[in-house]
Design a protein around this motif. Structure first.
Motif, PDB file in Angstrom:
ATOM      1  N   SER A  79       0.788  -1.370   0.102  1.00  0.00           N
ATOM      2  CA  SER A  79      -0.064  -0.005   0.007  1.00  0.00           C
ATOM      3  C   SER A  79       0.854   1.301   0.046  1.00  0.00           C
ATOM      4  N   GLY A  80       2.188   1.103   0.406  1.00  0.00           N
ATOM      5  CA  GLY A  80       2.907   2.308   0.528  1.00  0.00           C
ATOM      6  C   GLY A  80       4.353   2.024  -0.112  1.00  0.00           C
ATOM      7  N   GLY A  81       5.399   2.314   0.681  1.00  0.00           N
ATOM      8  CA  GLY A  81       6.761   2.381   0.286  1.00  0.00           C
ATOM      9  C   GLY A  81       7.142   1.034  -0.471  1.00  0.00           C
ATOM     10  N   GLY A  82       6.890   0.050  -0.070  1.00  0.00           N
ATOM     11  CA  GLY A  82       7.218  -1.170  -0.575  1.00  0.00           C
ATOM     12  C   GLY A  82       8.500  -1.592  -0.189  1.00  0.00           C
ATOM     13  N   SER A  83       9.264  -1.099   0.952  1.00  0.00           N
ATOM     14  CA  SER A  83      10.491  -1.437   1.312  1.00  0.00           C
ATOM     15  C   SER A  83      10.799  -3.241   1.555  1.00  0.00           C
ATOM     16  N   ASN A  84       9.420  -3.885   2.188  1.00  0.00           N
ATOM     17  CA  ASN A  84       9.572  -4.928   2.331  1.00  0.00           C
ATOM     18  C   ASN A  84       9.591  -5.955   1.108  1.00  0.00           C
ATOM     19  N   MET A  85       8.623  -5.332   0.154  1.00  0.00           N
ATOM     20  CA  MET A  85       8.501  -6.033  -0.834  1.00  0.00           C
ATOM     21  C   MET A  85       9.880  -5.919  -1.723  1.00  0.00           C
TER      22      MET A  85
ATOM     23  N   LEU B  16       1.686 -10.272   2.078  1.00  0.00           N
ATOM     24  CA  LEU B  16       0.873  -8.969   2.374  1.00  0.00           C
ATOM     25  C   LEU B  16       2.115  -8.165   3.135  1.00  0.00           C
ATOM     26  N   ALA B  17       2.589  -7.185   2.322  1.00  0.00           N
ATOM     27  CA  ALA B  17       3.726  -6.352   2.671  1.00  0.00           C
ATOM     28  C   ALA B  17       3.546  -4.940   2.970  1.00  0.00           C
ATOM     29  N   GLY B  18       2.943  -4.479   4.104  1.00  0.00           N
ATOM     30  CA  GLY B  18       2.698  -3.299   4.456  1.00  0.00           C
ATOM     31  C   GLY B  18       1.143  -2.931   3.760  1.00  0.00           C
ATOM     32  N   PHE B  19       0.309  -3.880   3.450  1.00  0.00           N
ATOM     33  CA  PHE B  19      -0.933  -3.810   2.823  1.00  0.00           C
ATOM     34  C   PHE B  19      -1.796  -3.530   4.170  1.00  0.00           C
TER      35      PHE B  19
ATOM     36  N   ASN C 225       1.863 -12.217   6.446  1.00  0.00           N
ATOM     37  CA  ASN C 225       1.654 -10.819   6.706  1.00  0.00           C
ATOM     38  C   ASN C 225       2.819 -10.673   7.601  1.00  0.00           C
ATOM     39  N   ILE C 226       3.240  -9.188   7.659  1.00  0.00           N
ATOM     40  CA  ILE C 226       4.297  -8.936   8.443  1.00  0.00           C
ATOM     41  C   ILE C 226       3.702  -7.700   9.404  1.00  0.00           C
ATOM     42  N   HIS C 227       3.700  -7.813  10.778  1.00  0.00           N
ATOM     43  CA  HIS C 227       3.213  -6.923  11.578  1.00  0.00           C
ATOM     44  C   HIS C 227       4.321  -6.210  12.622  1.00  0.00           C
ATOM     45  N   PRO C 228       4.274  -4.861  12.673  1.00  0.00           N
ATOM     46  CA  PRO C 228       5.520  -4.273  13.616  1.00  0.00           C
ATOM     47  C   PRO C 228       5.383  -4.501  14.743  1.00  0.00           C
ATOM     48  N   SER C 229       5.068  -5.793  15.466  1.00  0.00           N
ATOM     49  CA  SER C 229       5.213  -6.070  16.986  1.00  0.00           C
ATOM     50  C   SER C 229       5.457  -7.484  17.283  1.00  0.00           C
TER      51      SER C 229
ATOM     52  N   LEU D  19      12.264   3.852  16.702  1.00  0.00           N
ATOM     53  CA  LEU D  19      11.984   2.684  16.989  1.00  0.00           C
ATOM     54  C   LEU D  19      11.466   2.004  15.726  1.00  0.00           C
ATOM     55  N   GLN D  20      10.987   2.498  14.905  1.00  0.00           N
ATOM     56  CA  GLN D  20      10.244   2.101  13.642  1.00  0.00           C
ATOM     57  C   GLN D  20      11.466   1.625  12.656  1.00  0.00           C
ATOM     58  N   LYS D  21      12.508   2.580  12.567  1.00  0.00           N
ATOM     59  CA  LYS D  21      13.579   2.232  11.680  1.00  0.00           C
ATOM     60  C   LYS D  21      14.231   1.113  12.152  1.00  0.00           C
TER      61      LYS D  21
ATOM     62  N   VAL E 205      13.218  -1.537  13.932  1.00  0.00           N
ATOM     63  CA  VAL E 205      12.199  -2.459  13.602  1.00  0.00           C
ATOM     64  C   VAL E 205      12.348  -2.852  12.062  1.00  0.00           C
ATOM     65  N   GLN E 206      12.233  -1.977  11.234  1.00  0.00           N
ATOM     66  CA  GLN E 206      12.229  -2.142   9.807  1.00  0.00           C
ATOM     67  C   GLN E 206      13.258  -2.835   9.300  1.00  0.00           C
ATOM     68  N   GLN E 207      14.265  -2.471   9.731  1.00  0.00           N
ATOM     69  CA  GLN E 207      15.645  -3.233   9.451  1.00  0.00           C
ATOM     70  C   GLN E 207      15.358  -4.536   9.605  1.00  0.00           C
ATOM     71  N   GLN E 208      14.761  -5.104  10.779  1.00  0.00           N
ATOM     72  CA  GLN E 208      14.713  -6.625  10.992  1.00  0.00           C
ATOM     73  C   GLN E 208      13.508  -7.113  10.126  1.00  0.00           C
ATOM     74  N   GLU E 209      12.521  -6.126   9.958  1.00  0.00           N
ATOM     75  CA  GLU E 209      11.677  -6.710   8.758  1.00  0.00           C
ATOM     76  C   GLU E 209      12.098  -7.309   7.415  1.00  0.00           C
ATOM     77  N   HIS E 210      13.208  -6.555   6.998  1.00  0.00           N
ATOM     78  CA  HIS E 210      13.786  -6.886   5.594  1.00  0.00           C
ATOM     79  C   HIS E 210      14.632  -8.057   5.765  1.00  0.00           C
TER      80      HIS E 210
HETATM   81  C1  GRF Z   1       6.054  -1.871   7.646  1.00  0.00           C
HETATM   82  O1  GRF Z   1       6.896  -1.417   8.255  1.00  0.00           O
HETATM   83  C2  GRF Z   1       5.209  -3.028   8.427  1.00  0.00           C
HETATM   84  O2  GRF Z   1       5.609  -3.225   9.817  1.00  0.00           O
HETATM   85  C3  GRF Z   1       3.935  -2.559   8.258  1.00  0.00           C
HETATM   86  O3  GRF Z   1       3.947  -1.618   7.262  1.00  0.00           O
HETATM   87  C4  GRF Z   1       5.087  -1.181   6.970  1.00  0.00           C
HETATM   88  C5  GRF Z   1       5.335  -1.161   5.547  1.00  0.00           C
HETATM   89  O4  GRF Z   1       6.506  -0.802   5.066  1.00  0.00           O
HETATM   90  N1  GRF Z   1       3.002  -3.635   7.943  1.00  0.00           N
HETATM   91  P1  GRF Z   1       6.898  -1.125   3.406  1.00  0.00           P
HETATM   92  O5  GRF Z   1       5.818  -0.578   2.349  1.00  0.00           O
HETATM   93  O6  GRF Z   1       7.236  -2.333   3.377  1.00  0.00           O
HETATM   94  O7  GRF Z   1       8.092  -0.248   3.171  1.00  0.00           O
END
Ligand code: GRF
Length: 203
Positions: free
Chosen positions: A8-14, A85-88, A106-110, A165-167, A169-174
């Motif tokens: 839905s947004g920046g797509g960094s996880n994609m 679902l990557a930030g959907f 799905n990925i959830h930031p918690s 904190l989000q930054k 966390v997001q490093q670990q998402e990837h």
């Molecule tokens: C991710 O940080 C995830 O925690 C949440 O939405 C964000 C999506 O970021 N579900 P991106 O679009 O993958 O950059």
């Protein structure tokens, strides 16, 4: 195996997943990136990687059900083995979830089950938690509640705000999202009776 990624947004996880695929680390094809927001920056990142894209704009539909049906039609046109679902940022109807259950993550930031829903980083800070993190899970009808697959834990430092904190966390998402995709497309990860199993062992 064919993977369809919803953003839905920046797509960094994609892009983290797509780059692991093109590096040969994940034996799959990103068949498509589908987005509900025509302005999402992630669409350009997908196009830069020659990944087919589709936009199913939720504002064009009279009901959630109509949107979900259009979204299902788009997803199915790419014949995925796995839906990611990557930030959907849309809540999906039971009809949609049931169609892909066991084949949708799905990925959830918690650190689920803590902090389901939104604003998870601020909530962890407000609770004076010393640790926080991110969870990849199978999607079931209950929002942010399916069987957990993999988690990463990060520390919360005194000077943190939601952004720092989000930054972290997001490093670990990837890191963990590509691992979960890899396990699934290699046939090691599956969902059995509402539990996640890796190599036959319950997670
Ligand atoms: C991710 O940080 C995830 O925690 C949440 O939405 C964000 C999506 O970021 N579900 P991106 O679009 O993958 O950059």
């Amino acid at each position: 195996p064919r993977v369809v990624i919803l953003i839905s947004g920046g797509g960094s996880n994609m892009t983290a997943i797509a780059d692991q695929v093109s590096a040969g680390m994940i034996d799959a094809e990103v068949a498509a990136v589908i987005c509900n927001n025509p302005e999402a920056a992630g669409l350009q990142k997908a196009r830069d990687r020659n990944i087919p894209t589709d936009v199913v704009d939720h504002r064009q539909f009279a009901s959630r059900e109509d949107f979900d049906r259009a979204l299902m039609a788009s997803i199915d046109s790419f014949e995925p083995d796995l839906v990611v679902l990557a930030g959907f940022m849309r809540i999906l109807t039971a009809e949609f979830v049931n169609r892909y259950e066991g084949h949708m993550i799905n990925i959830h930031p918690s650190l689920l089950p803590k902090y389901q829903g939104l604003h998870t980083h601020q909530r962890a800070i407000d609770a004076c938690d010393t640790q926080h993190g991110v969870t990849v899970h199978f999607v079931t009808e209950v929002l942010d509640d399916g069987p957990n697959i993999i988690q990463a834990v990060v520390p919360i430092f005194d000077g943190d705000d939601a952004a720092t904190l989000q930054k972290r966390v997001q490093q670990q998402e990837h890191v963990i999202f590509p691992i979960a995709v890899k396990w699934f497309v290699e046939g090691r990860l599956r969902m059995v009776k509402n539990a996640a199993e890796l190599d036959g062992n319950k997670l």
